[in-house]
Design a protein around this motif. Structure first.
Motif, short mmCIF file in Angstrom:
data_model
loop_
_atom_site.label_atom_id
_atom_site.label_comp_id
_atom_site.label_asym_id
_atom_site.label_seq_id
_atom_site.Cartn_x
_atom_site.Cartn_y
_atom_site.Cartn_z
N PRO A 1 23.92 11.55 69.96
CA PRO A 1 25.02 11.17 69.15
C PRO A 1 24.64 10.57 67.78
O PRO A 1 23.62 10.07 67.55
N SER A 2 25.66 10.79 66.74
CA SER A 2 25.31 10.23 65.77
C SER A 2 24.06 10.38 64.98
O SER A 2 23.78 11.50 64.71
N ALA B 1 21.90 13.00 66.61
CA ALA B 1 22.09 14.27 66.47
C ALA B 1 21.24 15.02 65.38
O ALA B 1 20.88 16.17 65.59
N ALA C 1 26.58 15.19 68.93
CA ALA C 1 28.09 14.60 69.22
C ALA C 1 28.30 13.56 68.28
O ALA C 1 27.39 12.65 67.69
#
Length: 160
Positions: A102-103, A106, A126
């Motif tokens: 994520p964030s 990624a 994500a």
């Protein structure tokens, strides 16, 4: 350094290109690499890792300068982060593998896929920081090269 652990996974340490990397491995099945976001640590996967470990052999690193890993010397860009994740995964015999993050992670995952395409079988991005999809479906990202979107992401989406 944080003492947070991942239930059911084994904590390990490895020196990788001058950085002490802490990471967790465990589970059984095909490999899966989980990378945490900016300011996080492997422990960010505490709730999900035990569930995924039922069907996957997991590698969950603390990125350099996060959790129990030592910081990188001054670097520009995300390639040094991606390279160290790849070298830990390689050492554990967990490549090729899908990689998820994520964030900021990624972008680390996308950088890993662009630098070592045969080693990343799929990506899960994500809420990726700095990613955008154009009207034509092309994906662009910053600071990765345009190659990330065209040569890496599209084939992976088609396969996934």
């Amino acid at each position: 350094m944080t003492d947070a652990k991942l239930p059911g996974l084994e904590e390990r340490f490895l020196q990788v290109k001058g950085v002490g990397m802490r990471y967790f491995v465990g589970g059984s099945g095909p490999p899966l690499v989980l990378v945490h976001g900016l300011g996080g640590a492997a422990a960010n996967w505490t709730e999900l890792a035990p569930l995924l470990a039922r069907r996957h052999r997991l590698l969950v690193p603390d990125l350099p300068g996060h959790g129990g890993s030592t910081p990188l010397p001054a670097v520009a860009g995300l390639a040094p982060f991606a390279d160290r994740v790849a070298l830990v995964a390689e050492r554990e015999g967990m490549l090729p593998a899908p990689a998820a993050g994520p964030s900021l992670a990624a972008l680390v995952v996308l950088r890993l896929a662009s630098r070592r395409p045969p080693d990343v079988s799929a990506v899960v991005l994500a809420a990726g920081a700095g990613l955008s999809v154009g009207a034509s479906g092309d994906v662009s990202c910053c600071p990765c090269s345009p190659r990330c979107g065209r040569d890496v992401l599209r084939p992976v989406i088609a396969v996934w």
